[in-house]
Write a protein that holds these residues in place. Structure first.
Motif, PDB file in Angstrom:
ATOM      1  N   GLY A  70       3.022  -3.289 -11.917  1.00  0.00           N
ATOM      2  CA  GLY A  70       4.317  -3.950 -11.996  1.00  0.00           C
ATOM      3  C   GLY A  70       5.059  -4.096 -10.686  1.00  0.00           C
ATOM      4  O   GLY A  70       6.177  -4.615 -10.665  1.00  0.00           O
ATOM      5  N   ARG A  71       4.432  -3.689  -9.580  1.00  0.00           N
ATOM      6  CA  ARG A  71       5.150  -3.742  -8.298  1.00  0.00           C
ATOM      7  C   ARG A  71       5.016  -5.091  -7.603  1.00  0.00           C
ATOM      8  O   ARG A  71       5.736  -5.365  -6.647  1.00  0.00           O
ATOM      9  N   ARG A  95       0.832  -1.221   0.000  1.00  0.00           N
ATOM     10  CA  ARG A  95       0.000   0.000   0.000  1.00  0.00           C
ATOM     11  C   ARG A  95       0.856   1.256   0.000  1.00  0.00           C
ATOM     12  O   ARG A  95       0.482   2.278  -0.589  1.00  0.00           O
ATOM     13  N   TYR A  96       2.007   1.180   0.633  1.00  0.00           N
ATOM     14  CA  TYR A  96       2.874   2.357   0.713  1.00  0.00           C
ATOM     15  C   TYR A  96       3.906   2.401  -0.419  1.00  0.00           C
ATOM     16  O   TYR A  96       4.885   3.136  -0.339  1.00  0.00           O
ATOM     17  N   GLY A  97       3.696   1.600  -1.459  1.00  0.00           N
ATOM     18  CA  GLY A  97       4.517   1.725  -2.663  1.00  0.00           C
ATOM     19  C   GLY A  97       5.661   0.748  -2.779  1.00  0.00           C
ATOM     20  O   GLY A  97       6.474   0.859  -3.699  1.00  0.00           O
ATOM     21  N   GLY A  98       5.749  -0.229  -1.870  1.00  0.00           N
ATOM     22  CA  GLY A  98       6.834  -1.204  -1.939  1.00  0.00           C
ATOM     23  C   GLY A  98       6.588  -2.273  -2.980  1.00  0.00           C
ATOM     24  O   GLY A  98       5.470  -2.461  -3.474  1.00  0.00           O
ATOM     25  N   SER A  99       7.639  -2.996  -3.324  1.00  0.00           N
ATOM     26  CA  SER A  99       7.565  -4.060  -4.329  1.00  0.00           C
ATOM     27  C   SER A  99       7.629  -5.426  -3.665  1.00  0.00           C
ATOM     28  O   SER A  99       8.208  -5.588  -2.593  1.00  0.00           O
ATOM     29  N   VAL A 100       7.028  -6.419  -4.331  1.00  0.00           N
ATOM     30  CA  VAL A 100       7.027  -7.799  -3.842  1.00  0.00           C
ATOM     31  C   VAL A 100       7.290  -8.731  -5.018  1.00  0.00           C
ATOM     32  O   VAL A 100       6.709  -8.566  -6.095  1.00  0.00           O
ATOM     33  N   ILE A 101       8.161  -9.704  -4.791  1.00  0.00           N
ATOM     34  CA  ILE A 101       8.386 -10.777  -5.764  1.00  0.00           C
ATOM     35  C   ILE A 101       8.162 -12.102  -5.040  1.00  0.00           C
ATOM     36  O   ILE A 101       8.728 -12.344  -3.975  1.00  0.00           O
ATOM     37  N   GLY A 102       7.313 -12.945  -5.614  1.00  0.00           N
ATOM     38  CA  GLY A 102       7.087 -14.280  -5.075  1.00  0.00           C
ATOM     39  C   GLY A 102       7.620 -15.326  -6.039  1.00  0.00           C
ATOM     40  O   GLY A 102       7.347 -15.262  -7.237  1.00  0.00           O
ATOM     41  N   ILE A 103       8.426 -16.255  -5.520  1.00  0.00           N
ATOM     42  CA  ILE A 103       9.029 -17.291  -6.356  1.00  0.00           C
ATOM     43  C   ILE A 103       8.436 -18.642  -5.976  1.00  0.00           C
ATOM     44  O   ILE A 103       8.476 -19.041  -4.812  1.00  0.00           O
TER      45      ILE A 103
END
Length: 488
Positions: free
Chosen positions: A421-422, A322-330
């Motif tokens: 894209g985040r 919500r605060y603009g951070g990115s997440v990648i799940g593998i």
């Protein structure tokens, strides 16, 4: 051709067996010897896809790289992937044969030993040298019956054994002497010598102890390997011991240290990048402020998702987004990012469904058939080349996958991305390994103009450092004799 077989066993777990085997493989390869690694039985959640389409422990893939050969299922014929404190998925010759508890697997060991010896026979016929890694310690007397991982194998094939102990733990002489004391007479006789691992200090202060050890046991010390800092070598299973804080870091990555975390070696390029601070967050810890969250693979996705929620980290990750951070799940991490994970057949645990984090519009259903693929492609959006491997039982579907994370060369699309894209999810292990993909993904998380990092080149340099350490700190004449080579 019939290989000279030498086995490396450890006085304890994490004594450095995997590293010593990799070092010897690279040392032999540099001498022009056709060498292969071998681990009869491995218990690990870090695994790799082989050239023949199976699955082996990640450490054996590293050792294969050291030996200059593609990884093959014969290098690790029995792989145990724990899915609980008392049970594991049993993989034989690269393919799962079922889930077993400790009692069930003990009864199965006779069948497993047949697989081990079949692989052994094929390898000794194809290579000039076989460097074998034991598992745990040969002194675990409760596991001696039907042993296939240590002296049980060594006795069956009649090979010499090098015993390794980690001096950094303390008590190194007690480790050697105590281990010998718990072996049978025939097992003691096949111990060809000792290797002291991870030594730091003045060797002159250690020498009286080494002299005593040789007099007391009648066996030689084959080498004292130094504590080598900065090795870029993939771990067999254990997480990195310490979170490294970097003064020059411009990007912070947080990784939940899931109880059944798998293939955490995916994170090595982030850990080793000079501008990235990569923190594994353990149970009971406050989830840190960061730029990027990476949710890694899991052997038990639903159980690890429940654990993540119990830590309160689901709310922390949603707040981060919500605060603009990115997440990648593998892999399992991608499955957690979807709306739900279903396990109707009890593939990874009790039958049922779990609500996901809802950050990607997809749902996953676990199925018995495991997907094992080495793949190449390009990151959707940046077109950066990417390569890696798939190891998963899940089938993911949903509208979110119309916006894939990776476009594969075999014509398939993989994973999903959020509209902005985040949030990115992919089944691709090795996502960060290619320098171009690493730079693109770090850039997407907010690190402008990241310094280049080539993890493959770093790993090659590490393997050469290990071989250099063999030349500098081990009795190479004794090693040459064990492997049937001309004296160095």
């Amino acid at each position: 051709m019939s290989a000279h077989v030498v086995m490396v066993q450890g006085c304890t777990s994490d004594a450095g067996k995997s590293t010593v085997v990799a070092a010897l493989c690279r040392w032999l390869w540099r001498r022009g010897v056709a060498v292969a690694p071998f681990k009869p039985q491995n218990m690990a959640l870090n695994s790799a896809v082989t050239v023949d389409g199976g699955e082996i422990g990640r450490a054996q893939a590293v050792q294969a790289q050291a030996a200059g050969v593609p990884p093959h299922t014969d290098f690790n014929p029995v792989l145990l992937k724990p899915n609980s404190d008392t049970g594991a998925q049993v993989i034989v010759h690269g393919r799962p044969v079922g889930n077993m508890d400790a009692v069930g697997y003990h009864a199965y060991k006779r069948v497993a030993m047949e697989a081990v010896l079949a692989s052994h026979e094929r390898l000794v016929a194809a290579y000039a040298a076989l460097v074998v890694e034991g598992a745990g310690s040969p002194a675990e007397i409760n596991l001696r019956d039907r042993d296939i991982a240590n002296m049980g194998y060594a006795e069956a094939v009649d090979c010499p054994v090098i015993l390794v102990a980690d001096i950094d733990r303390g008590g190194v002489f007690a480790h050697f002497v105590g281990t010998l004391a718990l072996l049978s007479e025939s097992e003691r006789a096949r111990v060809a010598g000792f290797v002291v691992n991870r030594f730091r200090g003045d060797i002159a202060l250690l020498q009286p102890g080494l002299d005593w050890l040789e007099r007391h046991t009648g066996k030689p010390v084959l080498g004292v390997l130094p504590y080598l800092h900065g090795l870029a070598i993939e771990a067999e299973d254990a997480l990195p011991r310490d979170n490294e804080r970097k003064a020059a870091a411009r990007l912070r990555v947080a990784v939940p240290a899931l109880p059944r975390i798998s293939n955490h070696t995916d994170l090595d390029p982030l850990r080793l990048h000079p501008e990235v601070e990569c923190l594994f967050v353990g149970p009971g810890e406050t989830f840190p402020a960061c730029d990027l969250v990476v949710i890694p693979g899991s052997k038990s996705t639903r159980a690890d998702l429940a654990w993540l929620r119990a830590q309160g980290w689901d709310e922390a990750i949603l707040r981060h987004v919500r605060y603009g951070g990115s997440v990648i799940g593998i892999c399992g991490g991608m499955q957690m990012l979807g709306r739900a994970v279903h396990d109707p057949e009890g593939i990874e645990g009790p039958q049922g469904s779990s609500e996901g984090l809802g950050l990607l519009d997809l749902e996953t259903t676990l199925a018995p058939a495991k997907q094992l693929h080495n793949v190449r492609g390009r990151l959707a959006g940046s077109d950066a080349p990417v390569s890696g491997y798939e190891i998963h039982c899940g089938i993911s579907e949903g509208h979110g996958m119309s916006r894939p994370a990776v476009r594969l060369e075999d014509g398939r699309d993989d994973g999903a991305r959020s509209a902005d894209g985040r949030v990115v999810g992919t089944y691709l292990h090795g996502l960060f390994d290619r320098p171009e993909a690493l730079a693109a993904l770090l850039g997407g998380a907010g690190l402008a103009g990241p310094a280049p990092l080539d993890i493959h080149a770093l790993r090659e340099a590490t393997l050469d450092r290990l071989a250099d350490a063999v030349d500098a700190h081990m009795d190479t004449a004794a090693l040459a004799s064990l492997f049937g080579l001309p004296s160095c």
